[in-house]
Design a protein around this motif. Structure first.
Motif, PDB file in Angstrom:
ATOM      1  N   ASP A   1      -0.144  -0.029  -4.732  1.00 14.59           N
ATOM      2  CA  ASP A   1       0.430  -1.331  -4.364  1.00 14.59           C
ATOM      3  C   ASP A   1      -0.239  -2.454  -5.171  1.00 14.59           C
TER       4      ASP A   1
ATOM      5  N   HIS B   1       9.924  -2.813  -6.245  1.00 12.76           N
ATOM      6  CA  HIS B   1       8.480  -2.779  -6.001  1.00 12.76           C
ATOM      7  C   HIS B   1       8.116  -1.490  -5.250  1.00 12.76           C
TER       8      HIS B   1
ATOM      9  N   HIS C   1       5.933   1.882   2.212  1.00 12.65           N
ATOM     10  CA  HIS C   1       4.766   1.117   2.658  1.00 12.65           C
ATOM     11  C   HIS C   1       5.098  -0.295   3.158  1.00 12.65           C
ATOM     12  N   ASP C   2       6.075  -0.961   2.540  1.00 16.94           N
ATOM     13  CA  ASP C   2       6.386  -2.344   2.922  1.00 16.94           C
ATOM     14  C   ASP C   2       7.616  -2.455   3.821  1.00 16.94           C
TER      15      ASP C   2
ATOM     16  N   ASN D   1       1.747  -4.790  -7.857  1.00 14.74           N
ATOM     17  CA  ASN D   1       1.762  -6.250  -7.693  1.00 14.74           C
ATOM     18  C   ASN D   1       1.155  -6.948  -8.902  1.00 14.74           C
TER      19      ASN D   1
END
Ligand SMILES: [Fe+2]
Ligand SMILES: [Fe+2]
Length: 292
Positions: free
Chosen positions: A234, A119, A149-150, A238
């Motif tokens: 993002d 991801h 980012h995550d 997703n």
């Protein structure tokens, strides 16, 4: 409803400060990030530092020469990379290659870490694509920010497990997104945890900001385009991988930014699919050590 027994955000962020090597980052990257804070640093010093870590320097060269990273010139050495691509790009490359290696857990608590990186890589590739669309000066900032980012999720998983479990259980039980589960049950979310880690690691402020706000772009930021780009990438990732709704949060954006976001979302089914080959080869590079 917040559950008081978990304590407050400050408590958890402070706890990260006290864990000695959260998470283990290569010494060279730590020193590199500090070096970039020094305005008088020379190209030779940076080159020398990167070359002290053979694994990182060879991976940086592979990355900057890869098709998906997007430079046409053939780069033969770190000094050559610094000369033609610049400090910032070389640092982004070093951050990118060391980060995926730094956190090498595979699966924990039912959370698939390989899927997590897939991801993140998809977001990196998509963010770089969007950055190019808007002619951002350094599209590799978007790549690095997308990849990072995550990162707060992995930090929680490893170092704040009680928070992770509370969120992850309700993801599974109530079919919530991780972020919604955090908003409902935790005193702090992965965006704040990731930004805190990036600050501890002396990452550039642009990257810290993009991590901190990737779920809710604010009106004003040091580089609002970067924040919006990562938010959009993002959402698109997703949507295409998990079927999550493609609903951009534009409430706090200025009208010009909001229009850009809506336009890109409208065309996402086309542009995201066109990136699938790049995402595959980037995944091959980061997860298997060579381009797919
Ligand atoms: Fe996130
Ligand atoms: Fe994400």
């Amino acid at each position: 409803m917040k559950q008081e027994s978990l304590g407050d955000a400050k408590y958890y962020l402070n706890r990260l400060n006290t864990i000695r090597d959260v998470p283990t980052m290569p010494e060279v990257l730590f020193r590199l990030n500090r070096m970039f804070l020094d305005e008088d640093v020379s190209i030779e010093k940076i080159e020398h530092l990167i070359e002290t870590d053979q694994a990182i320097s060879s991976k940086v060269l592979m990355l900057v020469n890869s098709a998906f990273f997007g430079f046409r010139a053939r780069v033969s050495s770190i000094s050559h990379a610094l000369m033609i691509l610049g400090f910032n790009t070389v640092r982004n490359a070093a951050i990118s290659v060391s980060l995926v290696d730094a956190i090498r857990i595979r699966q924990s608590r039912g959370f698939d870490v390989t899927e997590f990186w897939r991801h993140s890589i998809a977001v990196a590739v998509a963010a770089k694509y969007l950055a190019k669309q808007i002619r951002m000066k350094d599209p590799d900032n978007a790549f690095a920010a997308g990849l990072l980012h995550d990162i707060g999720k992995l930090v929680m998983l490893q170092f704040l497990p009680e928070l992770f479990d509370r969120a992850w259980n309700s993801v599974r039980r109530e079919n919530l997104s991780f972020y919604d589960a955090e908003s409902n049950y935790l005193p702090v979310d992965h965006a704040a945890v990731g930004a805190h880690l990036a600050r501890m690691w002396h990452f550039p402020s642009l990257l810290i900001e993009a991590i901190a706000h990737h779920h809710n772009p604010p009106k004003i930021a040091e580089d609002i385009e970067l924040v919006v780009t990562v938010h959009l990438a993002d959402l698109a990732a997703n949507h295409f991988h998990r079927g999550a709704p493609l609903l951009p949060d534009t409430a706090d954006l200025f009208p010009g930014q909001a229009i850009f976001v809506r336009d890109q979302i409208a065309g996402a089914s086309q542009w995201f699919r066109e990136l699938e080959g790049e995402i595959e080869s980037a995944s091959g590079f980061f997860l298997q050590g060579g381009e797919a």
